[in-house]
Structures are given as C-alpha cells and as structure tokens.
Scaffold this motif. Sequence first.
Motif, PDB file in Angstrom:
ATOM      1  N   ILE A   5      -0.190  -5.448   2.371  1.00 28.47           N
ATOM      2  CA  ILE A   5      -1.130  -4.847   3.315  1.00 28.47           C
ATOM      3  C   ILE A   5      -1.749  -3.611   2.694  1.00 28.47           C
ATOM      4  O   ILE A   5      -1.046  -2.776   2.105  1.00 28.47           O
ATOM      5  CB  ILE A   5      -0.440  -4.450   4.632  1.00 28.47           C
ATOM      6  CG1 ILE A   5       0.361  -5.616   5.207  1.00 28.47           C
ATOM      7  CG2 ILE A   5      -1.459  -3.951   5.646  1.00 28.47           C
ATOM      8  CD1 ILE A   5       1.164  -5.236   6.434  1.00 28.47           C
ATOM      9  N   ALA A   6      -3.064  -3.465   2.835  1.00 25.84           N
ATOM     10  CA  ALA A   6      -3.763  -2.242   2.453  1.00 25.84           C
ATOM     11  C   ALA A   6      -4.270  -1.553   3.711  1.00 25.84           C
ATOM     12  O   ALA A   6      -4.880  -2.199   4.573  1.00 25.84           O
ATOM     13  CB  ALA A   6      -4.934  -2.558   1.524  1.00 25.84           C
ATOM     14  N   PHE A   7      -4.000  -0.272   3.829  1.00 20.96           N
ATOM     15  CA  PHE A   7      -4.507   0.528   4.936  1.00 20.96           C
ATOM     16  C   PHE A   7      -5.661   1.382   4.416  1.00 20.96           C
ATOM     17  O   PHE A   7      -5.473   2.205   3.525  1.00 20.96           O
ATOM     18  CB  PHE A   7      -3.415   1.427   5.509  1.00 20.96           C
ATOM     19  CG  PHE A   7      -2.382   0.687   6.311  1.00 20.96           C
ATOM     20  CD1 PHE A   7      -2.500   0.569   7.685  1.00 20.96           C
ATOM     21  CD2 PHE A   7      -1.301   0.087   5.686  1.00 20.96           C
ATOM     22  CE1 PHE A   7      -1.560  -0.120   8.420  1.00 20.96           C
ATOM     23  CE2 PHE A   7      -0.352  -0.602   6.414  1.00 20.96           C
ATOM     24  CZ  PHE A   7      -0.486  -0.713   7.791  1.00 20.96           C
ATOM     25  N   ILE A   8      -6.828   1.161   4.997  1.00 18.40           N
ATOM     26  CA  ILE A   8      -7.982   1.976   4.654  1.00 18.40           C
ATOM     27  C   ILE A   8      -8.028   3.114   5.675  1.00 18.40           C
ATOM     28  O   ILE A   8      -8.422   2.925   6.821  1.00 18.40           O
ATOM     29  CB  ILE A   8      -9.295   1.164   4.696  1.00 18.40           C
ATOM     30  CG1 ILE A   8      -9.136  -0.143   3.918  1.00 18.40           C
ATOM     31  CG2 ILE A   8     -10.452   2.002   4.158  1.00 18.40           C
ATOM     32  CD1 ILE A   8      -8.738   0.028   2.466  1.00 18.40           C
ATOM     33  N   GLY A   9      -7.562   4.276   5.261  1.00 19.11           N
ATOM     34  CA  GLY A   9      -7.415   5.405   6.170  1.00 19.11           C
ATOM     35  C   GLY A   9      -5.966   5.827   6.264  1.00 19.11           C
ATOM     36  O   GLY A   9      -5.066   4.983   6.220  1.00 19.11           O
ATOM     37  N   ALA A  10      -5.745   7.121   6.386  1.00 25.69           N
ATOM     38  CA  ALA A  10      -4.383   7.657   6.408  1.00 25.69           C
ATOM     39  C   ALA A  10      -4.170   8.583   7.602  1.00 25.69           C
ATOM     40  O   ALA A  10      -3.404   9.541   7.523  1.00 25.69           O
ATOM     41  CB  ALA A  10      -4.091   8.406   5.097  1.00 25.69           C
ATOM     42  N   GLY A  11      -4.831   8.272   8.714  1.00 26.32           N
ATOM     43  CA  GLY A  11      -4.729   9.105   9.907  1.00 26.32           C
ATOM     44  C   GLY A  11      -3.564   8.731  10.802  1.00 26.32           C
ATOM     45  O   GLY A  11      -2.629   8.034  10.394  1.00 26.32           O
ATOM     46  N   GLU A  12      -3.645   9.167  12.059  1.00 21.99           N
ATOM     47  CA  GLU A  12      -2.547   8.987  13.006  1.00 21.99           C
ATOM     48  C   GLU A  12      -2.230   7.516  13.255  1.00 21.99           C
ATOM     49  O   GLU A  12      -1.073   7.125  13.317  1.00 21.99           O
ATOM     50  CB  GLU A  12      -2.865   9.690  14.334  1.00 21.99           C
ATOM     51  CG  GLU A  12      -2.798  11.193  14.278  1.00 21.99           C
ATOM     52  CD  GLU A  12      -1.396  11.690  13.990  1.00 21.99           C
ATOM     53  OE1 GLU A  12      -0.411  11.079  14.468  1.00 21.99           O
ATOM     54  OE2 GLU A  12      -1.272  12.697  13.273  1.00 21.99           O
ATOM     55  N   MET A  13      -3.264   6.691  13.427  1.00 23.81           N
ATOM     56  CA  MET A  13      -3.003   5.289  13.727  1.00 23.81           C
ATOM     57  C   MET A  13      -2.413   4.560  12.529  1.00 23.81           C
ATOM     58  O   MET A  13      -1.492   3.749  12.672  1.00 23.81           O
ATOM     59  CB  MET A  13      -4.275   4.591  14.209  1.00 23.81           C
ATOM     60  CG  MET A  13      -4.035   3.161  14.685  1.00 23.81           C
ATOM     61  SD  MET A  13      -2.698   3.024  15.902  1.00 23.81           S
ATOM     62  CE  MET A  13      -3.462   3.865  17.298  1.00 23.81           C
ATOM     63  N   ALA A  14      -2.934   4.856  11.338  1.00 24.17           N
ATOM     64  CA  ALA A  14      -2.360   4.249  10.139  1.00 24.17           C
ATOM     65  C   ALA A  14      -0.889   4.626  10.014  1.00 24.17           C
ATOM     66  O   ALA A  14      -0.035   3.763   9.754  1.00 24.17           O
ATOM     67  CB  ALA A  14      -3.128   4.698   8.895  1.00 24.17           C
ATOM     68  N   GLU A  15      -0.578   5.899  10.224  1.00 25.36           N
ATOM     69  CA  GLU A  15       0.816   6.335  10.117  1.00 25.36           C
ATOM     70  C   GLU A  15       1.686   5.690  11.187  1.00 25.36           C
ATOM     71  O   GLU A  15       2.835   5.308  10.928  1.00 25.36           O
ATOM     72  CB  GLU A  15       0.925   7.852  10.213  1.00 25.36           C
ATOM     73  CG  GLU A  15       2.360   8.337  10.083  1.00 25.36           C
ATOM     74  CD  GLU A  15       2.512   9.840  10.049  1.00 25.36           C
ATOM     75  OE1 GLU A  15       3.668  10.295  10.008  1.00 25.36           O
ATOM     76  OE2 GLU A  15       1.486  10.550  10.076  1.00 25.36           O
ATOM     77  N   ALA A  16       1.160   5.568  12.402  1.00 24.06           N
ATOM     78  CA  ALA A  16       1.936   4.957  13.484  1.00 24.06           C
ATOM     79  C   ALA A  16       2.320   3.531  13.136  1.00 24.06           C
ATOM     80  O   ALA A  16       3.471   3.107  13.336  1.00 24.06           O
ATOM     81  CB  ALA A  16       1.133   4.988  14.788  1.00 24.06           C
TER      82      ALA A  16
END
Length: 275
Positions: A5-16
Amino acid sequence: MDTTIAFIGAGEMAEAIISGIQPSEQFTNALTVINYSDKVKLNRLQHLYNVNATTDYEEAVRGKDIIVLAVKPKNLHDAILSIRPFLTKGQLIVSVAAGITLATIEQLLPKETVVIRAMPNTSAKVHASATAISIGTFATEKEVKLAINLFTSIGSVSVVNDDQMDAVTAIAGSGPAYFYYLAETMINSAIEKGLSAEEAKAFVAQTMLGSATRLSVSEKPANELYQEIMSPGGTTEAAISYLNETNSNLRFKEAIDHAYNRSTAIGQAFSPSKK
C-alpha cells in the motif's frame, strides 16, 4: 504475501489508517508513505510506525497493490497529476478525500483505472472506524474485497452508493468530533462540580462507551432508550426537558446539515462539469 500500500499524504487520516492496520499480518511491512511538502510529518510516521518513507512519487506508487489518496480535497487534483505517469493497470486507487465524487476522480486518472471511494474516521486508530465505501465504474469483485479487507482491519465497513457519501461524511466522517465536543462539555461540567479531571474523563468515557454499546445491540430506537432513563420529576427529565425547550436537537441537526452541505459544496467545486 503482503498486500503493498502507498499512502499519498501523511496527515491525520493517513496516520489513523496506518496505525490501525499495523497489527494486521496482511499489511505488515508493506506500507509506503509520501508527503512532498511536509518532511517533518513524513519522518514522524516513519519512526513511529516503521513505514517506508519517500518524497519520490514514482518510488511510492510503482508496483503497489493499493494507492490511498489521503490528502485534503483541495490537494487531490495535484496529487493525482503527480502519480498519474507512474500508474499501471491493475492497481487499486482508494480516495478518502471528503466530498470528491467517483466521477471526478475517475476523470482525472487514466482510462479504466479502478477506483473506490472511502470515508473512514479517526477511530481507525483504535480499530473502531465506521467506514463507508462506494465502488467505481471499473472495480471488480476482487478489488472490492481488497478494499473491504483493508478497512475491516480498522473497524466496520458498509458499501453505499456514491451519492450517499456526503451523508456518511457528515455523520460518520465528522461524527467523532461531535462526541468529543459533547465529552468536553460533560467533563468540564463534572470538574466544576467537584470531580477531578481524571475521574470526570473516566466517567464520561465509560458512559459514552456503554451508551454506544447499548444502542448498537438494542432493537429500540434512541428516543426510547433515553426515555427509559427519565423518571417523572427526576434528574434526567430535568436535563432533557431543558434541551427540548431550548431546541438543542434542532441546533445539533443544523450543525450536521452544515457538514453535509460543505461536503456537497466541495464535490461541486471539483466536479468535471465545473471545469
């Protein structure tokens, strides 16, 4: 074999989502995160959750099974343009950007890209998210199952139509904030009346947990459950009567309407017909 999995973005939702799926064997050591503009957040996620971190979009998305677009709605267009040259057939794109419709996302991506739209909430951090997903034009049963497996690892999953997602966003996406707002008021009131901060938080948290559990297992509607607690001339009746007299339920509904209207406005602003 791990699902990558790749997460584009490292904000609150990505961290959750990342913190919620970390214990899952299916996704262990298979996560990559990119955040081009905020390296502090990126480094924090790397050290806290032992994920792969990069600022290179090609490195982030190439060969990944799932690519999660975990950016703010205003940044979704740029994020898609950044990864578009490196996408290949068979990859599943999952968007958790509030308000942006499947039609808009599909138009921005290469033809026949598999897209699923999702609306989890930050309770993913404790494996208790209420997530809704809507299925794009080219998604098959295989991709739907993959998305359901991903979000089941952080809570419950329901499949809804794309035109229902704004309602889900206003209720479940924003919902935890409403309860925290209410909890803050209850805790502060308890402290004013002599309880310590620790005692107040414990009482409020357990009361909310118990109420949620009762609501989820009971066949009775919510209004019957609170009426059960209301003895004539009692303390609960005094509180509920005041709330009714001041139209607090109407004000709260209006607040949810504001969240819903904002979600629909975001979608309309980014709609292909508006371009």
